[in-house]
Write a protein that holds these residues in place. Sequence first.
Motif, PDB file in Angstrom:
ATOM      1  N   UNK A   4       0.815  -1.215   0.000  1.00 23.33           N
ATOM      2  CA  UNK A   4       0.000   0.000   0.000  1.00 23.33           C
ATOM      3  C   UNK A   4       0.850   1.268   0.000  1.00 23.33           C
ATOM      4  N   UNK A   5       2.145   1.132   0.240  1.00 23.57           N
ATOM      5  CA  UNK A   5       3.029   2.297   0.273  1.00 23.57           C
ATOM      6  C   UNK A   5       3.421   2.732  -1.139  1.00 23.57           C
ATOM      7  N   UNK A   6       3.730   4.024  -1.330  1.00 15.21           N
ATOM      8  CA  UNK A   6       4.178   4.488  -2.653  1.00 15.21           C
ATOM      9  C   UNK A   6       5.363   3.669  -3.156  1.00 15.21           C
ATOM     10  N   UNK A   7       5.326   3.327  -4.439  1.00 13.63           N
ATOM     11  CA  UNK A   7       6.295   2.396  -5.010  1.00 13.63           C
ATOM     12  C   UNK A   7       7.362   3.122  -5.831  1.00 13.63           C
ATOM     13  N   UNK A  53      13.902   8.818  -0.864  1.00 10.81           N
ATOM     14  CA  UNK A  53      12.527   8.890  -1.359  1.00 10.81           C
ATOM     15  C   UNK A  53      11.534   8.385  -0.310  1.00 10.81           C
ATOM     16  N   UNK A  54      11.820   7.237   0.295  1.00 10.99           N
ATOM     17  CA  UNK A  54      10.894   6.626   1.253  1.00 10.99           C
ATOM     18  C   UNK A  54      10.901   7.333   2.602  1.00 10.99           C
ATOM     19  N   UNK A  55      12.052   7.841   3.013  1.00 12.96           N
ATOM     20  CA  UNK A  55      12.126   8.546   4.297  1.00 12.96           C
ATOM     21  C   UNK A  55      11.286   9.822   4.313  1.00 12.96           C
ATOM     22  N   UNK A  97       3.747   8.309   5.518  1.00 13.81           N
ATOM     23  CA  UNK A  97       3.040   7.030   5.571  1.00 13.81           C
ATOM     24  C   UNK A  97       4.028   5.876   5.741  1.00 13.81           C
ATOM     25  N   UNK A  98       5.223   6.000   5.183  1.00 14.34           N
ATOM     26  CA  UNK A  98       6.239   4.957   5.334  1.00 14.34           C
ATOM     27  C   UNK A  98       6.729   4.919   6.787  1.00 14.34           C
ATOM     28  N   UNK A  99       6.974   6.091   7.347  1.00 12.59           N
ATOM     29  CA  UNK A  99       7.402   6.167   8.748  1.00 12.59           C
ATOM     30  C   UNK A  99       6.328   5.601   9.666  1.00 12.59           C
ATOM     31  N   UNK A 100       5.069   5.895   9.362  1.00  9.97           N
ATOM     32  CA  UNK A 100       3.964   5.387  10.173  1.00  9.97           C
ATOM     33  C   UNK A 100       3.897   3.865  10.114  1.00  9.97           C
ATOM     34  N   UNK A 109       9.792  -7.179  -3.968  1.00 17.36           N
ATOM     35  CA  UNK A 109      10.830  -7.469  -2.979  1.00 17.36           C
ATOM     36  C   UNK A 109      12.135  -6.755  -3.244  1.00 17.36           C
ATOM     37  N   UNK A 110      12.061  -5.583  -3.865  1.00 15.84           N
ATOM     38  CA  UNK A 110      13.275  -4.869  -4.258  1.00 15.84           C
ATOM     39  C   UNK A 110      13.444  -3.523  -3.559  1.00 15.84           C
ATOM     40  N   UNK A 111      12.341  -2.803  -3.324  1.00 13.93           N
ATOM     41  CA  UNK A 111      12.447  -1.445  -2.801  1.00 13.93           C
ATOM     42  C   UNK A 111      11.883  -1.309  -1.383  1.00 13.93           C
TER      43      UNK A 111
END
Length: 297
Positions: free
Chosen positions: A190-193, A213-215, A219-222, A255-257
């Motif tokens: 569900x997280x941005x890809x 990008x993810x940091x 929503x990723x931190x949550x 399974x990569x990012x």
Amino acid sequence: MQIHLITGISGSGKSVALRAFEDSGYDCVDNLPVPLLENLITAMENEGREFVAVAIDARRGQSIAELPTLLETISKKHQVRVLFLNADTNTLVQRFSETRRRHPLSAAVSAQQNQSATIIEAIERERSLLDPLREQAHSIDTSNLPSHTLRAWIHELLKEKPNGLTLILESFGFKKGVPSEADLVFDVRCLPNPHYDKVLRPLTGHDEPVKAFLRELPVVKSMEEDIVHFIEKWLPSYIADGRSYLTVAIGCTGGQHRSVFLVDQLMSYFSKQSELHSCIDLIQRHRELDSAPPKAA
């Protein structure tokens, strides 16, 4: 002694695993009849052996049912751990087809049915016989795992301390299936890809541009915080239950990012929790990245 029992479904890689133990300095015995296990342990003890690996499988028929009780008796004096290798049925059928080998239980199942048994029937019979062992073992699903990755994972496993619970943090891609050894599975699709960014697509969750990008995404931190909270809340219960291994699998599409990034983050977090170091060990795995062919120099 430190005793590892290697078992599992035929065709799942027990021979590869036994060679990995041998490479790590273990005295190895393959295809041992169950009634001889106690005699073997006594002989190894008298010779002053410290590290022993024994492969036992369902070829021994109904005597395999005696093994859980036997291991309980041996564990009163020695450190005993069970490694169970598994794979999905389609993969096993393909492997037997490629090697043109008969399944070890084919003849026994055929005799029981009074007709020729299919390889799938033999595999299911084997699963049934070995199920009591699987429940008390550390399981590795080798369906999508090359031999070199299985060897690497076993070598990593043997580096860990023999006591306490081993927490395994593993990333994977849902498109290749959920790892059968996973105890807890978190779906982060569900997280941005980052895959949809052409610059980030060829990179992995280990690379700084993907991390950056993810940091930046709350929503990723949550998601990370929620997973940490869940593990911290329930980890004491798993330890109190006497578990030797707890595999937490984080899955994204490939399974990569995303899953790789989060496993790295969790590994970093739990590595810094000094109060846990006395009761758990940590292992980090990335199924899809670990399984990728080595890059040419």
